[in-house]
Design a protein around this motif. Structure first.
Motif, PDB file in Angstrom:
ATOM      1  N   PRO A   1      34.505  50.512  42.856  1.00 51.66           N
ATOM      2  CA  PRO A   1      34.853  51.896  42.509  1.00 51.66           C
ATOM      3  C   PRO A   1      36.353  52.078  42.243  1.00 51.66           C
ATOM      4  N   ASP A   2      37.171  51.192  42.771  1.00 50.77           N
ATOM      5  CA  ASP A   2      38.617  51.258  42.532  1.00 50.77           C
ATOM      6  C   ASP A   2      38.980  50.243  41.442  1.00 50.77           C
ATOM      7  N   PRO A   3      39.444  50.718  40.264  1.00 52.01           N
ATOM      8  CA  PRO A   3      39.719  49.786  39.151  1.00 52.01           C
ATOM      9  C   PRO A   3      40.801  48.750  39.449  1.00 52.01           C
ATOM     10  N   ASP A   4      41.539  48.926  40.537  1.00 51.31           N
ATOM     11  CA  ASP A   4      42.571  47.941  40.895  1.00 51.31           C
ATOM     12  C   ASP A   4      41.992  46.707  41.583  1.00 51.31           C
ATOM     13  N   TYR A   5      40.701  46.764  41.936  1.00 49.50           N
ATOM     14  CA  TYR A   5      40.104  45.663  42.698  1.00 49.50           C
ATOM     15  C   TYR A   5      38.819  45.161  42.057  1.00 49.50           C
ATOM     16  N   LEU A   6      38.565  43.854  42.221  1.00 53.27           N
ATOM     17  CA  LEU A   6      37.331  43.230  41.735  1.00 53.27           C
ATOM     18  C   LEU A   6      36.713  42.430  42.881  1.00 53.27           C
ATOM     19  N   ILE A   7      35.426  42.112  42.718  1.00 54.40           N
ATOM     20  CA  ILE A   7      34.773  41.206  43.664  1.00 54.40           C
ATOM     21  C   ILE A   7      34.436  39.920  42.910  1.00 54.40           C
ATOM     22  N   VAL A   8      34.836  38.784  43.482  1.00 56.43           N
ATOM     23  CA  VAL A   8      34.520  37.477  42.906  1.00 56.43           C
ATOM     24  C   VAL A   8      33.388  36.874  43.726  1.00 56.43           C
TER      25      VAL A   8
END
Ligand code: UDP
Length: 236
Positions: free
Chosen positions: A19-26
């Motif tokens: 939900p936060d565009p600054d973070y991703l899940i790998v």
């Protein structure tokens, strides 16, 4: 971290948005590939091992002043990372001659280099990651001279930190590949650091403990990755 949205699938990892565009899940997959994806196999548990190994390396580097995309592990296979604008230049760091360098220059594998070698490759599988020099990087606007200076400083410093740490675990860091990206005006170390992207040799026997076991059909691939994790986790 709430709902995750599938964004992209690479050879060894899947990437999800948050939900936060600054973070991703790998998410680290069990798929092993070599020779630009031509050789492909499923190796049970490899993703779990690489997720844990990469987290240990990222934490070690952060502790020693290298800014990385790593935030935390979310599960056995997943890590939360900062969302980077990836710079499509792979940085290879070499302490000992192996792999493509040995073939290209006709120097025997295992030869110790008098000086650490940095190589730049364009991140492009279709073109087989061709080698670049600084002229190419600037002429094609892949990164600025200031950015490359920062990237190379971070790569050399990471090498010193990782090499010295690994030696205490009886592992020789032969060579490895790093990727970098931009995040809020800062250069961060991204991608992964694992036996998929590094060459690790046992300091005593010289036994390969990395993806060369898969590339060269040596067998015992996940067993070797497991051994790397076990040594990294062992208190000195
Ligand atoms: N490497 C990587 N991804 C690549 C190319 C290289 O992770 O696309 C790593 C490789 O695992 C090794 C180092 O970078 O640790 C140097 O690789 P080399 O150029 O010798 O190529 P290779 O023989 O692995 O194809």
């Amino acid at each position: 971290m709430g709902k995750k949205e599938f964004l992209y699938e690479g050879k060894a990892k899947k990437i999800y948005g948050t939900p936060d565009p600054d973070y991703l899940i790998v998410e680290y997959k069990d798929t092993a590939t070599a020779f630009d994806g031509l050789k492909k196999e499923n190796l049970d548990n490899k993703g779990v091992l690489n997720n844990k190994i990469a987290a240990i390396f990222f934490e070690l580097l952060e502790k020693n002043g290298i800014s990385t995309h790593f935030v935390k592990n979310l599960s056995d296979r997943e890590m939360l990372v900062k969302n980077l604008e990836i710079i499509p230049v792979e940085v290879i760091v070499r302490n000992i001659v192996a792999g493509s360098l040995s073939k290209r220059l006709g120097v025997e594998e295992g030869t110790i280099l008098n000086k650490t070698v940095l190589e730049l490759n364009l991140k492009n599988d279709e073109l087989h990651d061709p080698m670049l020099n600084h002229y190419h990087v600037y002429a094609l606007d892949l990164a600025s001279p200031q950015e490359m200076a920062e990237i190379e400083k971070m790569a050399l410093r990471s090498n010193e930190i990782l090499k010295n740490f690994l030696l205490t675990k009886n592992i020789v860091l032969v060579d490895f590949k790093l990727e970098f990206g931009r995040h809020k005006g800062e250069i961060l170390l991204g991608d992964e650091i694992s036996p998929d992207t590094c060459r690790f040799w046992d300091a005593v026997s010289g036994k390969k403990m990395d993806k060369d076991r898969f590339r060269r059909d040596l067998g015992g691939v996940t067993e070797a990755y497991q051994e790397v994790l076990k040594r990294l986790q062992k208190a000195d």
